[in-house]
Scaffold this motif. Structure first.
Motif, PDB file in Angstrom:
ATOM      1  N   VAL A  98       1.128  -1.529  -0.125  1.00 14.48           N
ATOM      2  CA  VAL A  98       0.176   0.384   0.643  1.00 14.48           C
ATOM      3  C   VAL A  98       0.982   1.157  -0.240  1.00 14.48           C
ATOM      4  CG1 VAL A  98      -1.034   1.540   1.387  1.00 14.48           C
ATOM      5  CG2 VAL A  98      -2.106  -1.189   1.368  1.00 14.48           C
ATOM      6  N   GLY A  99       2.228   1.080   0.251  1.00 11.85           N
ATOM      7  CA  GLY A  99       2.658   2.262   0.825  1.00 11.85           C
ATOM      8  C   GLY A  99       3.086   2.259  -0.637  1.00 11.85           C
ATOM      9  N   ILE A 100       3.654   2.163  -1.052  1.00 13.27           N
ATOM     10  CA  ILE A 100       4.302   1.798  -2.639  1.00 13.27           C
ATOM     11  C   ILE A 100       3.527   2.153  -3.709  1.00 13.27           C
ATOM     12  CG2 ILE A 100       5.451   1.009  -5.236  1.00 13.27           C
ATOM     13  CD1 ILE A 100       6.504  -1.960  -2.243  1.00 13.27           C
TER      14      ILE A 100
ATOM     15  N   LEU B 259      12.328   3.121   0.867  1.00 11.88           N
ATOM     16  CA  LEU B 259      11.773   2.642  -0.228  1.00 11.88           C
ATOM     17  C   LEU B 259      10.075   3.162  -0.737  1.00 11.88           C
ATOM     18  CD1 LEU B 259      10.861  -0.452  -1.690  1.00 11.88           C
ATOM     19  CD2 LEU B 259       9.476  -1.163   0.938  1.00 11.88           C
ATOM     20  N   VAL B 260       9.417   4.174   0.237  1.00 10.82           N
ATOM     21  CA  VAL B 260       8.226   4.653  -0.067  1.00 10.82           C
ATOM     22  C   VAL B 260       8.036   5.670   0.521  1.00 10.82           C
ATOM     23  CG1 VAL B 260       6.955   2.762  -0.608  1.00 10.82           C
ATOM     24  CG2 VAL B 260       7.308   3.808   1.606  1.00 10.82           C
TER      25      VAL B 260
ATOM     26  N   ILE C  96      -5.938  -6.989  -3.490  1.00  8.78           N
ATOM     27  CA  ILE C  96      -5.268  -7.883  -3.434  1.00  8.78           C
ATOM     28  C   ILE C  96      -4.438  -8.637  -2.659  1.00  8.78           C
ATOM     29  CG2 ILE C  96      -3.285  -9.833  -4.723  1.00  8.78           C
ATOM     30  CD1 ILE C  96      -5.343  -9.493  -6.820  1.00  8.78           C
ATOM     31  N   ALA C  97      -4.100  -7.139  -2.090  1.00  7.19           N
ATOM     32  CA  ALA C  97      -2.695  -7.178  -0.277  1.00  7.19           C
ATOM     33  C   ALA C  97      -2.987  -7.415   0.478  1.00  7.19           C
ATOM     34  CB  ALA C  97      -1.799  -5.627  -1.466  1.00  7.19           C
ATOM     35  N   ILE C  98      -4.351  -6.501   0.169  1.00  5.02           N
ATOM     36  CA  ILE C  98      -4.536  -6.528   1.757  1.00  5.02           C
ATOM     37  C   ILE C  98      -5.335  -7.877   2.152  1.00  5.02           C
ATOM     38  CG2 ILE C  98      -6.616  -5.187   3.807  1.00  5.02           C
ATOM     39  CD1 ILE C  98      -4.867  -3.585   3.382  1.00  5.02           C
ATOM     40  N   ALA C  99      -6.112  -8.566   1.009  1.00  4.55           N
ATOM     41  CA  ALA C  99      -6.971  -9.913   1.192  1.00  4.55           C
ATOM     42  C   ALA C  99      -6.400 -11.323   1.457  1.00  4.55           C
ATOM     43  CB  ALA C  99      -8.052  -9.908   0.125  1.00  4.55           C
TER      44      ALA C  99
ATOM     45  N   TYR D 218      -9.238   5.322  -5.816  1.00  2.00           N
ATOM     46  CA  TYR D 218      -9.555   3.376  -5.757  1.00  2.00           C
ATOM     47  C   TYR D 218      -9.169   2.773  -5.163  1.00  2.00           C
ATOM     48  CZ  TYR D 218     -12.097   4.884 -10.230  1.00  2.00           C
ATOM     49  OH  TYR D 218     -12.693   5.098 -10.832  1.00  2.00           O
ATOM     50  N   LEU D 219      -7.491   3.431  -4.334  1.00  2.00           N
ATOM     51  CA  LEU D 219      -6.330   2.304  -3.649  1.00  2.00           C
ATOM     52  C   LEU D 219      -7.064   2.126  -2.341  1.00  2.00           C
ATOM     53  CD1 LEU D 219      -3.446   1.418  -2.728  1.00  2.00           C
ATOM     54  CD2 LEU D 219      -3.201   4.428  -2.048  1.00  2.00           C
ATOM     55  N   TRP D 220      -7.610   3.471  -1.376  1.00  5.37           N
ATOM     56  CA  TRP D 220      -8.109   3.884  -0.859  1.00  5.37           C
ATOM     57  C   TRP D 220      -9.123   2.373  -0.392  1.00  5.37           C
ATOM     58  CZ3 TRP D 220      -4.649   3.782   2.937  1.00  5.37           C
ATOM     59  CH2 TRP D 220      -3.792   4.282   2.631  1.00  5.37           C
TER      60      TRP D 220
END
Length: 282
Positions: free
Chosen positions: A20-22, A281-282, A125-128, A39-41
């Motif tokens: 999410v940070g990236i 990194l981010v 996908i990342a969070i799930a 869309y991200l959040w």
């Protein structure tokens, strides 16, 4: 047990924060991508909802079993949690090298086309993924040895999430306090020890169910470090240590760590380039 919960929530939360940070920083630094932020959040929220739904479904499904059937289910969940932890370690070892580049390429394509649903899907996908793995891990750990006080579970999970936020902030600062390469090396080792502990627990449950034979202890180190004591019990829950192991338990250690060595050769060295080589990194 609470230490297991604490560590899993810590590590899984950092991986989710990493992705999410990236995505968030790339959108912040590219004015044309600002429409993608909602869309991200939205994807983050959808991922959290998906993880909660999985938790409710898993608990409801497990409670529908009783007696010996529930013991079989719990043993299966412990072994599944073991496999998922090992899979997570080697997935990150394989994908972590190019994670930042791959995510940014996907964002660039979304910016060019104006179709931001790809960002939503990436965040979802990342969070799930991390949330669902955490659910399975935690349920597998509870099946391995339920925590008497549920408040202890909640506190351990909350502490793990809090430390994840602090750790992530330190990692953002680059190598001044904690580098990504050091973080991945340390947490990878701890995860594999935890996976070994779950595997040994699962083998022990198979023995109690009569699927594997029970033998006399090959040795007894209880005089030195008793795995039923406070310190020994904590080490046992985090590493799979047994003070008086039988032949099947020793064989489970050999099988587990032998398999890890083979996988290590197959996947190569731990992730030390790409995503973890960025000073910030981010």
């Amino acid at each position: 047990m609470s230490m297991q919960v604490f560590f899993i929530v810590w590590r899984e939360s950092i991986e989710a924060l990493l992705v999410v940070g990236i995505l968030n920083v790339w959108i912040t630094h590219n004015a044309a991508a600002s429409p993608g932020r909602r869309y991200l959040w939205g994807g983050v929220l959808a991922g959290l909802v998906a993880a909660v739904l999985l938790a409710v479904t898993l608990v409801g499904f497990a409670e529908s079993f009783t007696g010996e059937a529930q013991e079989f289910l719990q043993t299966g969940l412990v072994l599944v949690a073991t496999v998922l932890i090992v899979q997570m370690v080697f997935w990150m070892r394989l994908k972590g090298r190019n994670l930042k580049k791959d995510l940014e390429q996907g964002l660039a394509k979304s910016a060019e086309s104006g179709q931001w649903w790809g960002v939503f899907v990436l965040a979802l996908i990342a969070i799930a993924r991390e949330g669902s793995e955490t659910v399975v891990f935690l349920y597998g750990m509870l099946a391995a040895g339920p925590i008497a006080d549920k408040l202890q579970l909640v506190m351990a999970a909350g502490a793990g999430l809090t430390l994840a936020l602090l750790t992530y902030k330190l990692l953002q600062l680059g190598g001044r306090f904690l580098s990504w390469s050091l973080f991945f090396r340390l947490s990878e080792g701890l995860l594999l020890l935890l996976a070994c502990a779950l595997f040994v627990t699962g083998i022990g449950q198979l023995i109690s169910l009569g699927f594997l034979p029970y033998g006399d202890p090959l040795w007894d180190l209880g005089w030195l470090l008793d795995d039923t004591g406070r310190l020994g019990g904590m080490i046992a829950s985090l590493t799979g240590y047994r003070a008086a192991p039988d032949l099947v338990t020793v064989a489970s250690w050999v099988i587990f760590w032998g398999g890890i060595m083979l996988l290590g050769r197959w996947f190569g060295k731990p992730c030390s380039r790409g995503v973890v080589s960025e000073r910030k990194l981010v």
